[in-house]
Scaffold this motif. Sequence first.
Motif, PDB file in Angstrom:
ATOM      1  N   VAL A 250       0.835  -1.206   0.000  1.00  0.00           N
ATOM      2  CA  VAL A 250       0.000   0.000   0.000  1.00  0.00           C
ATOM      3  C   VAL A 250       0.869   1.254   0.000  1.00  0.00           C
ATOM      4  O   VAL A 250       0.634   2.195  -0.762  1.00  0.00           O
ATOM      5  CB  VAL A 250      -0.954   0.002   1.214  1.00  0.00           C
ATOM      6  CG1 VAL A 250      -1.723   1.325   1.282  1.00  0.00           C
ATOM      7  CG2 VAL A 250      -1.917  -1.174   1.142  1.00  0.00           C
ATOM      8  N   ARG A 251       1.884   1.275   0.835  1.00  0.00           N
ATOM      9  CA  ARG A 251       2.774   2.441   0.897  1.00  0.00           C
ATOM     10  C   ARG A 251       3.472   2.671  -0.448  1.00  0.00           C
ATOM     11  O   ARG A 251       3.552   3.798  -0.937  1.00  0.00           O
ATOM     12  CB  ARG A 251       3.799   2.252   2.006  1.00  0.00           C
ATOM     13  CG  ARG A 251       3.209   2.360   3.411  1.00  0.00           C
ATOM     14  CD  ARG A 251       4.304   2.470   4.449  1.00  0.00           C
ATOM     15  NE  ARG A 251       5.124   1.263   4.485  1.00  0.00           N
ATOM     16  CZ  ARG A 251       4.875   0.202   5.241  1.00  0.00           C
ATOM     17  NH1 ARG A 251       3.784   0.187   6.013  1.00  0.00           N
ATOM     18  NH2 ARG A 251       5.681  -0.838   5.236  1.00  0.00           N
ATOM     19  N   TYR A 257       1.142   5.677  -7.448  1.00  0.00           N
ATOM     20  CA  TYR A 257      -0.118   6.080  -8.073  1.00  0.00           C
ATOM     21  C   TYR A 257      -0.768   7.294  -7.403  1.00  0.00           C
ATOM     22  O   TYR A 257      -1.710   7.881  -7.955  1.00  0.00           O
ATOM     23  CB  TYR A 257      -1.118   4.926  -8.054  1.00  0.00           C
ATOM     24  CG  TYR A 257      -0.665   3.688  -8.788  1.00  0.00           C
ATOM     25  CD1 TYR A 257      -0.681   3.642 -10.179  1.00  0.00           C
ATOM     26  CD2 TYR A 257      -0.221   2.564  -8.098  1.00  0.00           C
ATOM     27  CE1 TYR A 257      -0.275   2.500 -10.865  1.00  0.00           C
ATOM     28  CE2 TYR A 257       0.186   1.414  -8.770  1.00  0.00           C
ATOM     29  CZ  TYR A 257       0.165   1.389 -10.151  1.00  0.00           C
ATOM     30  OH  TYR A 257       0.571   0.271 -10.822  1.00  0.00           O
ATOM     31  N   GLY A 258      -0.329   7.620  -6.189  1.00  0.00           N
ATOM     32  CA  GLY A 258      -0.988   8.693  -5.457  1.00  0.00           C
ATOM     33  C   GLY A 258      -2.383   8.267  -5.025  1.00  0.00           C
ATOM     34  O   GLY A 258      -2.631   7.080  -4.751  1.00  0.00           O
ATOM     35  N   LEU A 264      -8.059   1.647  -7.753  1.00  0.00           N
ATOM     36  CA  LEU A 264      -7.662   0.460  -8.513  1.00  0.00           C
ATOM     37  C   LEU A 264      -8.232  -0.796  -7.879  1.00  0.00           C
ATOM     38  O   LEU A 264      -8.539  -0.836  -6.676  1.00  0.00           O
ATOM     39  CB  LEU A 264      -6.135   0.363  -8.574  1.00  0.00           C
ATOM     40  CG  LEU A 264      -5.395   1.509  -9.263  1.00  0.00           C
ATOM     41  CD1 LEU A 264      -3.891   1.307  -9.140  1.00  0.00           C
ATOM     42  CD2 LEU A 264      -5.805   1.591 -10.742  1.00  0.00           C
ATOM     43  N   LYS A 265      -8.344  -1.849  -8.681  1.00  0.00           N
ATOM     44  CA  LYS A 265      -8.771  -3.143  -8.145  1.00  0.00           C
ATOM     45  C   LYS A 265      -7.566  -3.851  -7.519  1.00  0.00           C
ATOM     46  O   LYS A 265      -6.430  -3.671  -7.966  1.00  0.00           O
ATOM     47  CB  LYS A 265      -9.369  -4.005  -9.253  1.00  0.00           C
ATOM     48  CG  LYS A 265     -10.694  -3.460  -9.799  1.00  0.00           C
ATOM     49  CD  LYS A 265     -11.265  -4.394 -10.854  1.00  0.00           C
ATOM     50  CE  LYS A 265     -12.594  -3.867 -11.367  1.00  0.00           C
ATOM     51  NZ  LYS A 265     -13.188  -4.765 -12.397  1.00  0.00           N
TER      52      LYS A 265
END
Length: 322
Positions: A250-251, A257-258, A264-265
């Motif tokens: 996630v980080r 992607y910001g 997103l999936k």
Amino acid sequence: MENLINVAKRVLTIEAQSLQELKERINEDFLKAVEIIHNSKGRVVVTGMGKSGLVGRKIAATLASTGTPSFFMHPAEASHGDLGMVTEDDVVIAISNSGETEEVLRLIPYLKYFNVKIIALTGNPNSTLARQADVTLDVSVKEEACPFGFIPTASTTVTLAMGDALAVALIMRNGFKKEDFAVFHPGGSLGRKMLTKVKDLMHMGEELPVAHPDTVMLDAVLEISSKRLGVVVIVDEKMKILGIITDGDVRRGVQKYGKELFELKVSEIMTRNPKTINEEELAAVALSTMQKYSITSLVVPASDGTLKGLIHIHDILKKGIF
């Protein structure tokens, strides 16, 4: 103060030399003692007075913890009823540096009457105890380490070492394994390492953080946060394992992607073929695997490839498995 350092070094030198000399005396008598204990149908009863008794307690404890049933019997108490604990199937290890300890010698007629095998640990191979024993192990020393030459120091060290040598030899002779040691030490760190399995610590059912391939990342992050395991496992409608997303993912996703990451999936972010471990595997193996791959969780699949559990590094460390 410098002199005291030299005194300490002298003590260690004398005791080290005494152990080296003991090593040279390991012979057929030692093998005979091992075979007597190995072939015994009973227990090893260790006895000795004073400092010999204290050493004997440790020898008995070491034997017992390594698969040779053993206990310590105080020779003075033995003459007042405790001899009833000794059976004809037992073996007695009698410890006396002089070989003439009165309380120990009093036991010999009884032991002989019931044909109890006697192994003597003595510093006097020509003593009464040595002559009466079935086998004698010479634990003599040239000198004690104390300045007076008679306080038990080197002699107790050598006797203790002989007891350790017997215990370790019996480990090999009896085919005793590390797993067996763990059974006798369930409360110790080794016991926990050898007895605790993945299935004993893994999270299951409602505790599992899961998401489906079409779940958006925002919901996946919420699942990671709510289940507090730092991961979410991606599964299909039949709970077959497809991949995994960690808080580290996630980080890194935010950096790449910001804010768009959360739209997103999960199938676009997940790591396929996550590291897994069998539920019957030891937790210590799970820890080793996590350390090897620098990860904090392992997925536990069922036999059909569906998700059954998840084990986290904190679960293992809290159990005291290092």
